[in-house]
Design a protein around this motif. Sequence first.
Motif, PDB file in Angstrom:
ATOM      1  N   PHE A 177     -80.329-119.513  23.991  1.00  0.00           N
ATOM      2  CA  PHE A 177     -80.783-118.424  24.865  1.00  0.00           C
ATOM      3  C   PHE A 177     -79.649-118.024  25.794  1.00  0.00           C
ATOM      4  CE2 PHE A 177     -81.371-122.086  27.510  1.00  0.00           C
ATOM      5  CZ  PHE A 177     -81.131-121.633  28.805  1.00  0.00           C
ATOM      6  N   SER A 178     -79.758-116.835  26.334  1.00  0.00           N
ATOM      7  CA  SER A 178     -78.806-116.339  27.334  1.00  0.00           C
ATOM      8  C   SER A 178     -79.576-115.534  28.377  1.00  0.00           C
ATOM      9  CB  SER A 178     -77.715-115.478  26.689  1.00  0.00           C
ATOM     10  OG  SER A 178     -78.293-114.349  26.057  1.00  0.00           O
ATOM     11  N   ILE A 179     -78.998-115.463  29.566  1.00  0.00           N
ATOM     12  CA  ILE A 179     -79.642-114.779  30.686  1.00  0.00           C
ATOM     13  C   ILE A 179     -78.817-113.553  31.056  1.00  0.00           C
ATOM     14  CG2 ILE A 179     -80.358-114.987  33.092  1.00  0.00           C
ATOM     15  CD1 ILE A 179     -80.713-117.961  32.630  1.00  0.00           C
ATOM     16  N   GLU A 180     -79.482-112.433  31.242  1.00  0.00           N
ATOM     17  CA  GLU A 180     -78.819-111.184  31.607  1.00  0.00           C
ATOM     18  C   GLU A 180     -79.513-110.590  32.833  1.00  0.00           C
ATOM     19  OE1 GLU A 180     -78.822-108.580  28.294  1.00  0.00           O
ATOM     20  OE2 GLU A 180     -77.842-110.014  26.924  1.00  0.00           O
ATOM     21  N   PRO A 181     -78.948-110.791  34.032  1.00  0.00           N
ATOM     22  CA  PRO A 181     -79.546-110.161  35.218  1.00  0.00           C
ATOM     23  C   PRO A 181     -79.316-108.649  35.191  1.00  0.00           C
ATOM     24  CG  PRO A 181     -78.126-112.009  35.809  1.00  0.00           C
ATOM     25  CD  PRO A 181     -77.848-111.685  34.377  1.00  0.00           C
ATOM     26  N   HIS A 182     -80.349-107.905  35.470  1.00  0.00           N
ATOM     27  CA  HIS A 182     -80.270-106.447  35.558  1.00  0.00           C
ATOM     28  C   HIS A 182     -80.753-106.040  36.949  1.00  0.00           C
ATOM     29  CE1 HIS A 182     -79.762-105.034  31.177  1.00  0.00           C
ATOM     30  NE2 HIS A 182     -79.521-106.330  31.205  1.00  0.00           N
ATOM     31  N   PRO A 183     -79.821-105.910  37.904  1.00  0.00           N
ATOM     32  CA  PRO A 183     -80.244-105.544  39.256  1.00  0.00           C
ATOM     33  C   PRO A 183     -80.975-104.201  39.250  1.00  0.00           C
ATOM     34  CG  PRO A 183     -77.946-106.267  39.202  1.00  0.00           C
ATOM     35  CD  PRO A 183     -78.392-106.088  37.788  1.00  0.00           C
ATOM     36  N   PRO A 184     -81.903-103.997  40.194  1.00  0.00           N
ATOM     37  CA  PRO A 184     -82.126-104.934  41.305  1.00  0.00           C
ATOM     38  C   PRO A 184     -83.203-105.989  41.086  1.00  0.00           C
ATOM     39  CG  PRO A 184     -83.227-102.859  41.740  1.00  0.00           C
ATOM     40  CD  PRO A 184     -82.531-102.686  40.415  1.00  0.00           C
ATOM     41  N   HIS A 185     -84.117-105.801  40.104  1.00  0.00           N
ATOM     42  CA  HIS A 185     -85.279-106.696  40.054  1.00  0.00           C
ATOM     43  C   HIS A 185     -85.617-107.193  38.650  1.00  0.00           C
ATOM     44  CE1 HIS A 185     -85.968-105.548  44.189  1.00  0.00           C
ATOM     45  NE2 HIS A 185     -86.104-104.275  43.846  1.00  0.00           N
ATOM     46  N   GLU A 186     -84.763-107.006  37.658  1.00  0.00           N
ATOM     47  CA  GLU A 186     -85.125-107.360  36.288  1.00  0.00           C
ATOM     48  C   GLU A 186     -84.240-108.482  35.767  1.00  0.00           C
ATOM     49  OE1 GLU A 186     -85.940-105.177  31.963  1.00  0.00           O
ATOM     50  OE2 GLU A 186     -84.944-104.102  33.602  1.00  0.00           O
ATOM     51  N   LEU A 187     -84.871-109.407  35.036  1.00  0.00           N
ATOM     52  CA  LEU A 187     -84.167-110.525  34.396  1.00  0.00           C
ATOM     53  C   LEU A 187     -84.515-110.508  32.918  1.00  0.00           C
ATOM     54  CD1 LEU A 187     -82.453-113.116  34.584  1.00  0.00           C
ATOM     55  CD2 LEU A 187     -84.593-114.369  34.935  1.00  0.00           C
ATOM     56  N   ILE A 188     -83.496-110.409  32.070  1.00  0.00           N
ATOM     57  CA  ILE A 188     -83.694-110.407  30.621  1.00  0.00           C
ATOM     58  C   ILE A 188     -83.252-111.759  30.064  1.00  0.00           C
ATOM     59  CG2 ILE A 188     -82.955-109.391  28.442  1.00  0.00           C
ATOM     60  CD1 ILE A 188     -82.770-106.730  29.796  1.00  0.00           C
ATOM     61  N   VAL A 189     -84.153-112.402  29.318  1.00  0.00           N
ATOM     62  CA  VAL A 189     -83.853-113.667  28.651  1.00  0.00           C
ATOM     63  C   VAL A 189     -83.757-113.369  27.159  1.00  0.00           C
ATOM     64  CG1 VAL A 189     -84.604-116.021  28.214  1.00  0.00           C
ATOM     65  CG2 VAL A 189     -85.058-114.958  30.436  1.00  0.00           C
ATOM     66  N   ARG A 190     -82.549-113.476  26.620  1.00  0.00           N
ATOM     67  CA  ARG A 190     -82.327-113.182  25.206  1.00  0.00           C
ATOM     68  C   ARG A 190     -82.311-114.500  24.433  1.00  0.00           C
ATOM     69  NH1 ARG A 190     -80.709-108.504  23.216  1.00  0.00           N
ATOM     70  NH2 ARG A 190     -80.108-107.828  25.326  1.00  0.00           N
ATOM     71  N   VAL A 191     -83.238-114.624  23.462  1.00  0.00           N
ATOM     72  CA  VAL A 191     -83.384-115.873  22.710  1.00  0.00           C
ATOM     73  C   VAL A 191     -82.974-115.643  21.261  1.00  0.00           C
ATOM     74  CG1 VAL A 191     -85.232-116.697  24.203  1.00  0.00           C
ATOM     75  CG2 VAL A 191     -85.804-115.418  22.131  1.00  0.00           C
ATOM     76  N   GLU A 192     -82.526-116.728  20.646  1.00  0.00           N
ATOM     77  CA  GLU A 192     -82.230-116.728  19.205  1.00  0.00           C
ATOM     78  C   GLU A 192     -83.099-117.792  18.549  1.00  0.00           C
ATOM     79  OE1 GLU A 192     -78.462-117.393  16.143  1.00  0.00           O
ATOM     80  OE2 GLU A 192     -78.128-117.192  18.313  1.00  0.00           O
ATOM     81  N   GLU A 193     -83.909-117.361  17.630  1.00  0.00           N
ATOM     82  CA  GLU A 193     -84.855-118.277  17.006  1.00  0.00           C
ATOM     83  C   GLU A 193     -84.182-119.093  15.900  1.00  0.00           C
ATOM     84  OE1 GLU A 193     -88.974-115.710  17.559  1.00  0.00           O
ATOM     85  OE2 GLU A 193     -87.958-115.742  15.622  1.00  0.00           O
ATOM     86  N   ARG A 194     -84.744-120.238  15.661  1.00  0.00           N
ATOM     87  CA  ARG A 194     -84.285-121.084  14.557  1.00  0.00           C
ATOM     88  C   ARG A 194     -84.753-120.484  13.234  1.00  0.00           C
ATOM     89  NH1 ARG A 194     -82.428-126.010  16.341  1.00  0.00           N
ATOM     90  NH2 ARG A 194     -82.956-126.546  18.503  1.00  0.00           N
ATOM     91  N   THR A 195     -83.932-120.638  12.224  1.00  0.00           N
ATOM     92  CA  THR A 195     -84.252-120.109  10.895  1.00  0.00           C
ATOM     93  C   THR A 195     -84.783-121.235  10.015  1.00  0.00           C
ATOM     94  OG1 THR A 195     -82.490-118.480  11.110  1.00  0.00           O
ATOM     95  CG2 THR A 195     -83.340-118.893   8.901  1.00  0.00           C
ATOM     96  N   PRO A 196     -85.991-121.125   9.543  1.00  0.00           N
ATOM     97  CA  PRO A 196     -86.513-122.174   8.635  1.00  0.00           C
ATOM     98  C   PRO A 196     -85.782-122.115   7.291  1.00  0.00           C
ATOM     99  CG  PRO A 196     -88.086-120.369   8.829  1.00  0.00           C
ATOM    100  CD  PRO A 196     -86.988-120.085   9.811  1.00  0.00           C
ATOM    101  N   VAL A 197     -85.329-123.262   6.828  1.00  0.00           N
ATOM    102  CA  VAL A 197     -84.579-123.311   5.565  1.00  0.00           C
ATOM    103  C   VAL A 197     -85.280-124.138   4.500  1.00  0.00           C
ATOM    104  CG1 VAL A 197     -82.347-122.941   6.672  1.00  0.00           C
ATOM    105  CG2 VAL A 197     -83.206-125.276   6.352  1.00  0.00           C
ATOM    106  N   ALA A 198     -86.167-125.031   4.898  1.00  0.00           N
ATOM    107  CA  ALA A 198     -86.813-125.908   3.913  1.00  0.00           C
ATOM    108  C   ALA A 198     -88.136-126.411   4.475  1.00  0.00           C
ATOM    109  CB  ALA A 198     -85.906-127.076   3.556  1.00  0.00           C
ATOM    110  N   VAL A 199     -88.914-126.970   3.539  1.00  0.00           N
ATOM    111  CA  VAL A 199     -90.199-127.562   3.897  1.00  0.00           C
ATOM    112  C   VAL A 199     -90.204-128.989   3.392  1.00  0.00           C
ATOM    113  CG1 VAL A 199     -92.693-127.494   3.537  1.00  0.00           C
ATOM    114  CG2 VAL A 199     -91.431-125.371   3.827  1.00  0.00           C
ATOM    115  N   MET A 200     -90.703-129.894   4.235  1.00  0.00           N
ATOM    116  CA  MET A 200     -90.790-131.296   3.839  1.00  0.00           C
ATOM    117  C   MET A 200     -92.258-131.690   3.786  1.00  0.00           C
ATOM    118  SD  MET A 200     -87.560-133.101   5.714  1.00  0.00           S
ATOM    119  CE  MET A 200     -87.536-134.333   4.425  1.00  0.00           C
ATOM    120  N   ALA A 201     -92.613-132.287   2.664  1.00  0.00           N
ATOM    121  CA  ALA A 201     -94.007-132.721   2.482  1.00  0.00           C
ATOM    122  C   ALA A 201     -94.252-133.995   3.269  1.00  0.00           C
ATOM    123  CB  ALA A 201     -94.301-132.947   1.004  1.00  0.00           C
TER     124      ALA A 201
END
Length: 319
Positions: free
Chosen positions: A174-198
């Motif tokens: 994740f990363s944080i991007e302050p946008h004055p005067p009152h906004e905070l943007i949290v930019r996230v990167e999701e994990r990519t599922p690659v396999a399934v385990m039984a």
Amino acid sequence: MKRPTPIPPRQTPPAPDEDDFAGDEPDEAPARGRLGSILPFGRSKHADVEDEADGAETTESKDPDAEKVGLRRLGWRRKRAERAEVRRFTARSRRRRIIWLSSVGAVVLLAIGTIGAAYSPLFAVEKIEVVGASALDVAAVEASLEGQKGRPLPLIDRDEIRAALTSFPLVETFSIEPHPPHELIVRVEERTPVAVMATDAGFTTVDAAGVALDTAEAQPEGVPIAEVEDGPHSDVFAEVGQVLRALPEDLAKRISVIRATSPEDVTFDLPDGGGVTVVWGSAGDTAEKIQILTAAFSAAPPDTVSTYDVSSAGVLVVK
């Protein structure tokens, strides 16, 4: 011829008697006085002595305090004149110093004002927006960050945000991007599922690092089953994850099962042609192996073979 008449002898006038000047002596002093007033060299010694006496009397009659005041005034005038000369010769340097001090003062005041405003309620967080989430519940993520509202933007606590996002396994970074005067943007990167385990609980979806993302009763579509004896946190599964991340997306989605007993013997099954196995080996030389396998699919279609072996760099073995 008639001779000239002889010149008569000069007659000496008789000497005056002393009695003739006896009555004139009283007039001599006034005459000298008149000459002395007209001619400076005609002054008598007696007049000079009288003038010296008058000057001495005048000097003695002066007030000593007045002399001190006069000397003090002369000193003040001299000091004022000296100061005026010093100011005249140092005018340029004083102007430079004034300009420099004014510039520094303006910068300092601007910095203090900016810092004071930044840390004041004027720049407090009123809105938090989560960007980059697709599988995540955005409303739930934003609710977990409510504690940051009301804080000035420079006082945002990254550790608290990291702790809040840890409860969401799908968040990788994740990363944080302050946008004055009152906004905070949290930019996230999701994990990519690659396999399934039984597992006993069902099918657990994991990413390339072996992090469990979700557990379901049925196998998700487009995600291969990973058969690794040492589990998702082993070095063997890490090699499997690298292979799956390096494969083209269309090929990775066609894999039904991927297995490995060591980091050097990764293999996977494709449903093409009724089923075919690809011996991949390690995660090295991925780009070259992809080119060889793509050429092999054209030269020997999957319905005519059972195995493609590309584990050795630059070598293709078809069975």
